[in-house]
Write a protein that holds these residues in place. Structure first.
Motif, PDB file in Angstrom:
ATOM      1  N   THR A 176      70.913  39.618  65.379  1.00 30.79           N
ATOM      2  CA  THR A 176      71.401  38.239  65.418  1.00 30.79           C
ATOM      3  C   THR A 176      72.884  38.180  65.775  1.00 30.79           C
ATOM      4  O   THR A 176      73.578  39.201  65.780  1.00 30.79           O
ATOM      5  CB  THR A 176      71.182  37.566  64.054  1.00 30.79           C
ATOM      6  OG1 THR A 176      71.894  38.311  63.049  1.00 30.79           O
ATOM      7  CG2 THR A 176      69.711  37.530  63.689  1.00 30.79           C
ATOM      8  N   SER A 198      70.635  34.836  57.906  1.00 28.38           N
ATOM      9  CA  SER A 198      70.187  34.111  56.715  1.00 28.38           C
ATOM     10  C   SER A 198      69.343  32.895  57.091  1.00 28.38           C
ATOM     11  O   SER A 198      68.308  32.619  56.470  1.00 28.38           O
ATOM     12  CB  SER A 198      71.400  33.673  55.891  1.00 28.38           C
ATOM     13  OG  SER A 198      71.002  32.977  54.745  1.00 28.38           O
ATOM     14  N   GLN A 199      69.770  32.162  58.128  1.00 28.36           N
ATOM     15  CA  GLN A 199      69.029  30.975  58.566  1.00 28.36           C
ATOM     16  C   GLN A 199      67.636  31.357  59.068  1.00 28.36           C
ATOM     17  O   GLN A 199      66.636  30.736  58.685  1.00 28.36           O
ATOM     18  CB  GLN A 199      69.800  30.260  59.684  1.00 28.36           C
ATOM     19  CG  GLN A 199      71.084  29.581  59.219  1.00 28.36           C
ATOM     20  CD  GLN A 199      71.881  29.017  60.394  1.00 28.36           C
ATOM     21  OE1 GLN A 199      71.617  29.345  61.553  1.00 28.36           O
ATOM     22  NE2 GLN A 199      72.856  28.167  60.089  1.00 28.36           N
ATOM     23  N   VAL A 257      75.280  34.658  59.209  1.00 23.28           N
ATOM     24  CA  VAL A 257      74.805  33.302  58.919  1.00 23.28           C
ATOM     25  C   VAL A 257      73.486  33.053  59.648  1.00 23.28           C
ATOM     26  O   VAL A 257      72.531  32.501  59.067  1.00 23.28           O
ATOM     27  CB  VAL A 257      75.859  32.250  59.325  1.00 23.28           C
ATOM     28  CG1 VAL A 257      75.304  30.846  59.167  1.00 23.28           C
ATOM     29  CG2 VAL A 257      77.129  32.427  58.502  1.00 23.28           C
ATOM     30  N   ALA A 258      73.429  33.472  60.908  1.00 28.43           N
ATOM     31  CA  ALA A 258      72.196  33.319  61.686  1.00 28.43           C
ATOM     32  C   ALA A 258      71.063  34.130  61.063  1.00 28.43           C
ATOM     33  O   ALA A 258      69.910  33.677  61.021  1.00 28.43           O
ATOM     34  CB  ALA A 258      72.430  33.755  63.129  1.00 28.43           C
ATOM     35  N   ARG A 308      70.289  32.091  68.499  1.00 25.50           N
ATOM     36  CA  ARG A 308      70.905  32.868  67.423  1.00 25.50           C
ATOM     37  C   ARG A 308      70.512  34.347  67.470  1.00 25.50           C
ATOM     38  O   ARG A 308      71.040  35.163  66.722  1.00 25.50           O
ATOM     39  CB  ARG A 308      70.513  32.284  66.066  1.00 25.50           C
ATOM     40  CG  ARG A 308      71.031  30.889  65.803  1.00 25.50           C
ATOM     41  CD  ARG A 308      70.338  30.252  64.618  1.00 25.50           C
ATOM     42  NE  ARG A 308      68.919  30.007  64.877  1.00 25.50           N
ATOM     43  CZ  ARG A 308      68.080  29.466  64.001  1.00 25.50           C
ATOM     44  NH1 ARG A 308      68.519  29.122  62.795  1.00 25.50           N
ATOM     45  NH2 ARG A 308      66.820  29.275  64.303  1.00 25.50           N
ATOM     46  N   GLY A 323      65.212  32.383  56.293  1.00 23.11           N
ATOM     47  CA  GLY A 323      64.645  31.237  55.591  1.00 23.11           C
ATOM     48  C   GLY A 323      63.589  30.521  56.409  1.00 23.11           C
ATOM     49  O   GLY A 323      62.524  30.143  55.888  1.00 23.11           O
ATOM     50  N   GLU A 324      63.854  30.332  57.691  1.00 24.33           N
ATOM     51  CA  GLU A 324      62.929  29.597  58.553  1.00 24.33           C
ATOM     52  C   GLU A 324      61.600  30.333  58.722  1.00 24.33           C
ATOM     53  O   GLU A 324      60.523  29.745  58.598  1.00 24.33           O
ATOM     54  CB  GLU A 324      63.576  29.375  59.927  1.00 24.33           C
ATOM     55  CG  GLU A 324      64.734  28.379  59.895  1.00 24.33           C
ATOM     56  CD  GLU A 324      65.465  28.310  61.226  1.00 24.33           C
ATOM     57  OE1 GLU A 324      64.883  28.775  62.242  1.00 24.33           O
ATOM     58  OE2 GLU A 324      66.611  27.809  61.262  1.00 24.33           O
ATOM     59  N   ASP A 345      65.420  32.014  70.972  1.00 22.76           N
ATOM     60  CA  ASP A 345      66.342  31.449  69.981  1.00 22.76           C
ATOM     61  C   ASP A 345      67.781  31.866  70.302  1.00 22.76           C
ATOM     62  O   ASP A 345      68.064  33.060  70.462  1.00 22.76           O
ATOM     63  CB  ASP A 345      65.967  31.939  68.575  1.00 22.76           C
ATOM     64  CG  ASP A 345      66.596  31.092  67.486  1.00 22.76           C
ATOM     65  OD1 ASP A 345      67.846  30.985  67.476  1.00 22.76           O
ATOM     66  OD2 ASP A 345      65.857  30.543  66.649  1.00 22.76           O
TER      67      ASP A 345
END
Length: 461
Positions: free
Chosen positions: A291, A298-299, A295-296, A98, A302-303, A96
């Motif tokens: 990360t 948090s993303q 922001v990454a 991120r 969630g994923e 990934d």
């Protein structure tokens, strides 16, 4: 001369009622001992948690884990993991964009109550610390080689506590103390290749090995049970499981079927044993993730929380919540301590007043010698100050000494690095409150003495 006389009068009074004076001092000291412990532990939890959350902002673990459990089991090594996570999740995170770094973690066994944590060399190097190791026999660039799964690296404080040295060997235990399913893996021995220099974190009381060693330990155990059960039965059904021959293939790919040696019943029993322990050859208990930005984080949280089989926890947010809980606990403990101090000071106030009643004749004699009311009243304030100051100093000294001797236990059992001789804000507040309250009570006693007609009081007696 008058000041010297007052000091002698105070010393004489303390000697006359030494038992009451000592009890008053000890009462104040006990309250401050408790206050010192509350302040140091709370500060240690906050600092350890914050420092760790900066290193690994995200933890991905098995589905069903709460954020707190995930953080406590993977960051502080305290709580036990709630399940397993497929190894492919780690590989996916590595790819990934991120993610700047990801570290696999596998836990199952322990030694002397300390978890044996399966990681990789990158995790150890990320600690950015030095090693105590044999010259020439340890590769610092690859401290946990994947081709030597018996290598172990131990934390400094754990090694110091149990006298563990380079080259020592040990075996892990599956399960927990008192657990009916607990057993020792005598067939898989670890060798201490290095000892970490202190990092002042949970790692100081940890044991590290390669995560594939965790797979190998239970794989070998499953093989052992497969042989045992398989040979206990005949060869009558061996043709049904012809693919069961050849352990190498079964081990490499983590298949569940390579342990019966063609014996039908052996296959059945081997599989059942594996299922009972819940192990798979290619599973982890968590992945620590760094990360590119919040922001990454948090993303990704969630994923991976939405994906089947996994969940994720924002370490920073979880830690802040833990610190908030600890702050509330600290405040509650602080109020309790301050309440105890208030009760203690009231006790001191009452004993001082009782002392005044006992010393009426002495004070009357001091008045006839020309000592003024103000000076006589001042002896009460001096006595109260001596009690509060002595109690504060004794309590702080005792509290920090207790913390010093309790530090190894706190480090090991709670994963918290405390500074035993750090003076915290809670203690400072306690000192200020005690001195102010003590002097207010002393002033009340002074006014009572000042307004007392000693000659009339003595003649009345």
């Amino acid at each position: 001369m008058r000041a010297g006389f007052l000091l002698k009068a105070v010393i004489h009074n303390i000697k006359h009622r030494l038992g009451t004076f000592i009890i008053s001092v000890l009462a104040v000291a006990v309250a401050f001992t408790f206050l010192s412990a509350v302040g140091a532990v709370s500060f240690g939890i906050a600092s350890t948690a914050v420092n760790t959350s900066l290193r690994y902002p995200l933890v991905v673990g098995p589905a069903g884990s709460s954020d707190t459990q995930l953080v406590m089991s993977s960051i502080f090594n305290i709580d036990k993991p709630s399940g397993t996570l497929d190894y492919s999740v780690y590989e996916e995170l590595l790819r990934d964009p991120r993610v700047t770094a990801a570290y696999p973690m596998a836990r199952s066994d322990s030694y002397r109550g300390v978890p044996i944590i399966g990681v990789n060399s990158n995790f150890i190097k990320d600690l950015k610390t030095s090693f105590y190791a044999e010259e020439g026999g340890f590769n610092k660039n690859d401290p946990l080689p994947h081709n030597d799964l018996h290598t172990a690296i131990v934390g400094y404080k754990f090694a110091e506590r149990y006298g563990i040295g380079i080259g020592d060997t040990f075996v892990g235990s599956h399960g927990h103390v008192g657990d009916s399913h607990a057993h020792t893996h005598d067939y898989f021995e670890y060798r201490v290749a290095a000892i970490l220099e202190p990092v002042n974190g949970p790692e100081d009381y940890s044991i590290f090995t390669h995560y594939k060693a965790v797979w190998a330990v239970h794989e070998d155990h499953d093989c052992e049970h497969g042989h045992e059960h398989g040979h206990g039965h005949g060869h009558g059904h061996g043709h049904e499981h012809g693919h069961g021959h050849g352990h190498g293939h079964g081990h490499e790919h983590g298949h569940e079927h390579g342990h019966g040696h063609g014996h039908g019943h052996g296959h059945e029993h081997g599989h059942g044993h594996r299922h009972e322990h819940g192990h798979n050859h290619e599973t982890l208990t968590a992945v620590l993730v760094r990360t590119v930005n919040p922001v990454a984080t948090s993303q990704l949280e969630g994923e991976y929380s939405a994906k089947p089989g996994s969940t994720a926890a924002d370490v920073g947010r979880t830690v802040r919540r833990l610190v908030e809980y600890m702050s509330k606990a600290e405040q509650a403990a602080g109020f309790f301590s301050y309440g105890t101090l208030f009760i203690v000071l009231m006790m001191v106030f009452v004993t001082v007043l009782m002392s005044v009643s006992e010393r009426k004749k002495e004070m009357a004699l001091m008045r006839t010698l020309g000592i003024g009311r103000g000076a006589i009243s001042l002896t009460v304030m001096i006595e109260t100050m001596l009690i509060t100051f002595s109690g504060i100093l004794t309590g702080l000294a005792a509290g920090h000494l207790i913390l010093y001797f309790a530090k190894p236990f706190i480090d090991m059992r709670l994963g918290i690095n405390i500074e035993p001789f750090l003076f915290t804000a809670v203690e400072l507040q306690g000192v200020v409150i005690t001195l102010i309250a003590g002097q207010i009570l002393a002033l009340i006693a002074m006014f009572r003495i000042y307004n007392m007609n000693l000659i009339e009081e003595v003649s009345r007696d």
